[in-house]
Design a protein around this motif. Structure first.
Motif, PDB file in Angstrom:
ATOM      1  N   ILE A 271      33.167 -55.409 -42.644  1.00 34.04           N
ATOM      2  CA  ILE A 271      33.570 -54.949 -43.940  1.00 34.04           C
ATOM      3  C   ILE A 271      34.614 -55.506 -44.604  1.00 34.04           C
ATOM      4  CG2 ILE A 271      34.613 -52.631 -44.573  1.00 34.04           C
ATOM      5  CD1 ILE A 271      33.617 -51.206 -41.895  1.00 34.04           C
ATOM      6  N   ALA A 272      34.489 -55.755 -45.978  1.00 31.09           N
ATOM      7  CA  ALA A 272      35.307 -56.550 -46.762  1.00 31.09           C
ATOM      8  C   ALA A 272      36.163 -55.260 -47.468  1.00 31.09           C
ATOM      9  CB  ALA A 272      34.663 -57.362 -47.637  1.00 31.09           C
ATOM     10  N   VAL A 273      37.606 -55.448 -47.237  1.00 29.08           N
ATOM     11  CA  VAL A 273      38.394 -54.551 -48.010  1.00 29.08           C
ATOM     12  C   VAL A 273      39.219 -55.090 -49.045  1.00 29.08           C
ATOM     13  CG1 VAL A 273      40.542 -53.109 -47.885  1.00 29.08           C
ATOM     14  CG2 VAL A 273      38.823 -53.204 -45.901  1.00 29.08           C
TER      15      VAL A 273
ATOM     16  N   GLY B  12      36.910 -51.196 -33.896  1.00 26.09           N
ATOM     17  CA  GLY B  12      35.826 -52.156 -33.438  1.00 26.09           C
ATOM     18  C   GLY B  12      35.088 -52.859 -34.443  1.00 26.09           C
ATOM     19  N   HIS B  13      35.563 -52.499 -35.908  1.00 21.99           N
ATOM     20  CA  HIS B  13      34.562 -53.408 -36.570  1.00 21.99           C
ATOM     21  C   HIS B  13      35.646 -54.479 -37.203  1.00 21.99           C
ATOM     22  CE1 HIS B  13      32.350 -49.804 -37.648  1.00 21.99           C
ATOM     23  NE2 HIS B  13      33.567 -48.955 -37.362  1.00 21.99           N
ATOM     24  N   GLU B  14      34.829 -55.639 -37.888  1.00 20.87           N
ATOM     25  CA  GLU B  14      35.241 -56.808 -38.249  1.00 20.87           C
ATOM     26  C   GLU B  14      35.389 -56.480 -39.870  1.00 20.87           C
ATOM     27  OE1 GLU B  14      33.581 -61.393 -39.330  1.00 20.87           O
ATOM     28  OE2 GLU B  14      32.417 -59.870 -38.084  1.00 20.87           O
ATOM     29  N   ALA B  15      36.767 -56.163 -39.942  1.00 17.30           N
ATOM     30  CA  ALA B  15      37.418 -56.053 -41.399  1.00 17.30           C
ATOM     31  C   ALA B  15      38.242 -56.878 -41.569  1.00 17.30           C
ATOM     32  CB  ALA B  15      38.001 -54.482 -41.559  1.00 17.30           C
ATOM     33  N   THR B  16      38.224 -57.338 -42.969  1.00 17.93           N
ATOM     34  CA  THR B  16      39.391 -58.336 -43.561  1.00 17.93           C
ATOM     35  C   THR B  16      39.620 -57.693 -44.818  1.00 17.93           C
ATOM     36  OG1 THR B  16      37.799 -60.239 -42.451  1.00 17.93           O
ATOM     37  CG2 THR B  16      39.552 -60.933 -44.189  1.00 17.93           C
ATOM     38  N   GLY B  17      40.750 -58.148 -45.153  1.00 20.68           N
ATOM     39  CA  GLY B  17      41.585 -57.701 -46.340  1.00 20.68           C
ATOM     40  C   GLY B  17      41.496 -58.884 -47.230  1.00 20.68           C
ATOM     41  N   HIS B  18      41.557 -58.533 -48.640  1.00 20.16           N
ATOM     42  CA  HIS B  18      41.272 -59.551 -49.728  1.00 20.16           C
ATOM     43  C   HIS B  18      42.200 -59.041 -51.055  1.00 20.16           C
ATOM     44  CE1 HIS B  18      37.912 -61.573 -47.456  1.00 20.16           C
ATOM     45  NE2 HIS B  18      37.450 -60.237 -47.239  1.00 20.16           N
TER      46      HIS B  18
ATOM     47  N   ALA C 154      29.154 -59.272 -45.821  1.00 24.54           N
ATOM     48  CA  ALA C 154      29.766 -57.777 -45.727  1.00 24.54           C
ATOM     49  C   ALA C 154      28.636 -56.866 -45.763  1.00 24.54           C
ATOM     50  CB  ALA C 154      30.643 -57.566 -46.658  1.00 24.54           C
ATOM     51  N   GLU C 155      28.640 -55.891 -44.780  1.00 31.44           N
ATOM     52  CA  GLU C 155      27.596 -54.778 -44.834  1.00 31.44           C
ATOM     53  C   GLU C 155      28.385 -53.477 -45.798  1.00 31.44           C
ATOM     54  OE1 GLU C 155      26.270 -53.779 -40.949  1.00 31.44           O
ATOM     55  OE2 GLU C 155      27.652 -55.473 -40.480  1.00 31.44           O
ATOM     56  N   VAL C 156      29.596 -53.557 -45.953  1.00 26.42           N
ATOM     57  CA  VAL C 156      30.351 -52.400 -46.608  1.00 26.42           C
ATOM     58  C   VAL C 156      31.448 -53.222 -47.349  1.00 26.42           C
ATOM     59  CG1 VAL C 156      31.697 -50.268 -46.618  1.00 26.42           C
ATOM     60  CG2 VAL C 156      29.883 -50.758 -44.777  1.00 26.42           C
ATOM     61  N   VAL C 157      31.625 -52.707 -48.634  1.00 32.34           N
ATOM     62  CA  VAL C 157      32.991 -53.176 -49.391  1.00 32.34           C
ATOM     63  C   VAL C 157      33.572 -52.051 -49.591  1.00 32.34           C
ATOM     64  CG1 VAL C 157      33.802 -54.184 -51.504  1.00 32.34           C
ATOM     65  CG2 VAL C 157      31.808 -55.410 -50.303  1.00 32.34           C
TER      66      VAL C 157
ATOM     67  N   ALA D  33      42.790 -43.257 -43.348  1.00 29.57           N
ATOM     68  CA  ALA D  33      42.038 -43.128 -42.149  1.00 29.57           C
ATOM     69  C   ALA D  33      40.727 -42.416 -42.933  1.00 29.57           C
ATOM     70  CB  ALA D  33      42.518 -42.146 -41.228  1.00 29.57           C
ATOM     71  N   ALA D  34      40.875 -41.525 -43.925  1.00 27.11           N
ATOM     72  CA  ALA D  34      39.654 -40.956 -44.446  1.00 27.11           C
ATOM     73  C   ALA D  34      38.881 -42.122 -45.252  1.00 27.11           C
ATOM     74  CB  ALA D  34      40.155 -40.101 -45.602  1.00 27.11           C
ATOM     75  N   VAL D  35      39.410 -42.953 -45.994  1.00 29.95           N
ATOM     76  CA  VAL D  35      38.731 -44.457 -46.321  1.00 29.95           C
ATOM     77  C   VAL D  35      37.988 -45.048 -45.368  1.00 29.95           C
ATOM     78  CG1 VAL D  35      38.997 -46.359 -47.448  1.00 29.95           C
ATOM     79  CG2 VAL D  35      40.321 -44.562 -48.515  1.00 29.95           C
ATOM     80  N   ALA D  36      38.532 -45.344 -44.308  1.00 36.65           N
ATOM     81  CA  ALA D  36      38.054 -46.081 -42.975  1.00 36.65           C
ATOM     82  C   ALA D  36      36.986 -45.258 -42.608  1.00 36.65           C
ATOM     83  CB  ALA D  36      39.183 -46.507 -42.022  1.00 36.65           C
ATOM     84  N   ASP D  37      36.935 -44.043 -42.489  1.00 38.23           N
ATOM     85  CA  ASP D  37      35.979 -43.139 -41.755  1.00 38.23           C
ATOM     86  C   ASP D  37      34.747 -43.299 -42.599  1.00 38.23           C
ATOM     87  OD1 ASP D  37      34.942 -41.035 -40.003  1.00 38.23           O
ATOM     88  OD2 ASP D  37      34.749 -40.078 -42.230  1.00 38.23           O
ATOM     89  N   ALA D  38      34.969 -43.206 -44.174  1.00 35.62           N
ATOM     90  CA  ALA D  38      33.777 -43.187 -45.057  1.00 35.62           C
ATOM     91  C   ALA D  38      33.053 -44.625 -44.963  1.00 35.62           C
ATOM     92  CB  ALA D  38      34.454 -42.995 -46.486  1.00 35.62           C
ATOM     93  N   ALA D  39      33.916 -45.739 -44.579  1.00 38.24           N
ATOM     94  CA  ALA D  39      33.372 -47.113 -44.579  1.00 38.24           C
ATOM     95  C   ALA D  39      32.616 -47.151 -43.468  1.00 38.24           C
ATOM     96  CB  ALA D  39      34.549 -48.118 -44.692  1.00 38.24           C
ATOM     97  N   ALA D  40      32.807 -46.539 -42.332  1.00 39.19           N
ATOM     98  CA  ALA D  40      32.179 -46.515 -40.995  1.00 39.19           C
ATOM     99  C   ALA D  40      30.955 -45.753 -41.054  1.00 39.19           C
ATOM    100  CB  ALA D  40      32.868 -46.493 -40.046  1.00 39.19           C
TER     101      ALA D  40
END
Length: 242
Positions: A3-5, A23-29, A50-53, A165-172
């Motif tokens: 996931i690219a944030v 447990g996700h591979e998330a990176t901030g940009h 990335a699977e999700v942005v 937390a709500a944004v992360a939940d939507a992304a997952a």
């Protein structure tokens, strides 16, 4: 899941932390990491594989220039994500954003939503009410000495941690192809919120329905709709914990 944030401010950093903890591979940009949404610099690398942005970026101004910011930034982000084969884009927005056409920034956020909806990538829009952390900055706009002028605009504050937390939940999870509203559990008028915040200080609030950015907002435009998910943190408890 990779996931690219996009955006590493108050919300973005917390979203990355929540996703990594799950447990996700998330990176901030952001611009500080070499990614510029306005020029497109670094975007292709940021979203590659990335699977999700997740887009939690913000315009640097609240005036008419914010329209150009979101028009350009969303167009560039969608193009890069589509080229990379991204399957889901998550955008953070504001509850009631399409109900306040008088405010340039809210028109800009509505444009952001519309561009995402019109794109080819499955999407989730998370609309949040005003952050509790923004109470002090909001008061600073209309402070003169020990007097703070605030309008009696109804708001429903939520913590940034609960928004993240709500944004992360939507992304997952699977794309909503729609909008989820989240809000705090309590409704205050902005002047009332100011008085709670300033209890025990030398500053005091004067109700002034012409003061500040929120003066143009009429009625309950910023309150969550009936189907909103309500967070658990009460503002008075949050203030006491600071």
């Amino acid at each position: 899941m990779k996931i690219a944030v996009i955006g590493t401010g108050l919300i973005g950093n917390q979203v990355v932390a929540d996703l990594v903890a799950a447990g996700h591979e998330a990176t901030g940009h952001s611009r500080s990491t070499g990614v510029d949404l306005l020029t497109g610099q670094g975007l292709d690398d940021a979203v590659r594989d990335a699977e999700v942005v997740v887009d939690v970026t913000n315009s640097p101004t609240f005036d008419d220039a914010s329209l150009d910011f979101f028009r350009t930034s969303v167009t560039n982000l969608l193009a890069a994500a589509e080229k990379a084969g991204v399957g889901h884009i998550v955008t953070l927005s504001i509850v009631g954003v399409d109900r306040v056409p008088e405010m340039a920034y809210y028109r800009a956020k509505t444009l952001q939503e519309d561009l995402v909806k019109a794109g080819s990538i499955p999407y989730s829009i998370v609309r949040a009410t005003q952050f509790m952390e923004f109470a002090e900055p909001t008061m600073s706009w209309t402070t003169d000495g020990d007097v703070v002028r605030l309008p009696a605009t109804p708001i429903q504050p939520i913590t940034s941690a609960e928004v993240a937390a709500a944004v992360a939940d939507a992304a997952a999870n699977a794309p909503l192809n729609g909008t989820r509203n989240i809000a705090g559990p309590d409704v205050f008028t902005l002047d009332e919120l100011g008085r709670i915040t300033l209890e025990g200080t030398d500053r005091h609030v004067v109700t002034d329905d012409t003061a500040g950015l929120f003066a143009v907002i009429k009625g309950d435009a910023l309150l969550a709709p009936a189907d909103a998910q309500l967070a658990g943190t009460h503002y008075r408890d949050w203030v006491r914990s600071k």
